[in-house]
Design a protein around this motif. Structure first.
Motif, PDB file in Angstrom:
ATOM      1  N   ALA A  21      27.249  -4.296   3.702  1.00  0.00           N
ATOM      2  CA  ALA A  21      28.691  -4.395   3.470  1.00  0.00           C
ATOM      3  C   ALA A  21      28.974  -4.275   1.975  1.00  0.00           C
ATOM      4  N   VAL A  23      31.702  -5.835  -0.597  1.00  0.00           N
ATOM      5  CA  VAL A  23      32.592  -6.993  -0.553  1.00  0.00           C
ATOM      6  C   VAL A  23      33.298  -7.181  -1.894  1.00  0.00           C
ATOM      7  N   MET A  29      37.004 -10.240   0.944  1.00  0.00           N
ATOM      8  CA  MET A  29      37.199  -9.249   2.005  1.00  0.00           C
ATOM      9  C   MET A  29      36.147  -8.151   1.958  1.00  0.00           C
ATOM     10  N   CYS A  30      35.743  -7.698   3.155  1.00  0.00           N
ATOM     11  CA  CYS A  30      34.863  -6.537   3.276  1.00  0.00           C
ATOM     12  C   CYS A  30      35.677  -5.272   3.036  1.00  0.00           C
ATOM     13  N   GLN A  33      31.695  -1.761   5.977  1.00  0.00           N
ATOM     14  CA  GLN A  33      30.523  -2.385   6.582  1.00  0.00           C
ATOM     15  C   GLN A  33      29.845  -1.421   7.516  1.00  0.00           C
ATOM     16  N   ASP A  40      28.434 -11.310  12.271  1.00  0.00           N
ATOM     17  CA  ASP A  40      29.824 -11.079  11.886  1.00  0.00           C
ATOM     18  C   ASP A  40      29.874 -10.867  10.376  1.00  0.00           C
ATOM     19  N   ASP A  42      32.285  -9.987   8.448  1.00  0.00           N
ATOM     20  CA  ASP A  42      33.455 -10.557   7.777  1.00  0.00           C
ATOM     21  C   ASP A  42      33.204 -12.016   7.400  1.00  0.00           C
ATOM     22  N   ALA A  45      30.635 -12.009   4.581  1.00  0.00           N
ATOM     23  CA  ALA A  45      31.257 -11.619   3.314  1.00  0.00           C
ATOM     24  C   ALA A  45      31.993 -12.789   2.679  1.00  0.00           C
TER      25      ALA A  45
END
Length: 122
Positions: A21, A23, A29-30, A33, A40, A42, A45
């Protein structure tokens, strides 16, 4: 030069990589990815944003003039590698890669991630 999607796709080609990812550690926030499976990204991140911020604050309080290159978190079966983007266009961003510990070579993964970070254009 490489864009975000191409960089993340290349990060998944690192031996043992299962997730990647990009970030923004100001917001958590991503921005992109790849992979992840049941992980997960998100949530990862956001959590790793806290890790990066804490490390940066600690270095500032210690008065250390050097910046963070990468942060390594080892688990029983995984390695989580956080690489802060060093280029001016990438300020406030980090690349995050999850590696399978049994199928990866940490030294090579760090080297490849550094190369990807250097070529990333945002």
């Amino acid at each position: 030069m490489s864009n975000v999607d191409a960089t993340l796709k290349a990060a998944l080609e690192i031996d043992g990589a299962t997730a990647a990812a990009l970030v923004d550690y100001d917001s958590g926030m991503c921005l992109g990815q790849a992979g992840g499976g049941t992980l997960d990204l998100d949530v990862a991140a956001a959590g790793n944003t806290d890790v990066v911020r804490a490390q940066l604050r600690t270095l500032q309080r210690l008065g250390l003039p050097e910046g963070v290159e990468d942060i390594l978190i080892t688990l029983g079966s995984q390695i989580h590698l956080i690489r802060l983007i060093q280029s001016p266009s990438g300020q406030g961003l980090f690349l995050y890669v999850v590696l399978n510990k049994d199928r990866s070579n940490l030294a090579m993964a760090r080297r490849q991630l550094t190369s990807l970070e250097r070529d990333l254009r945002i």
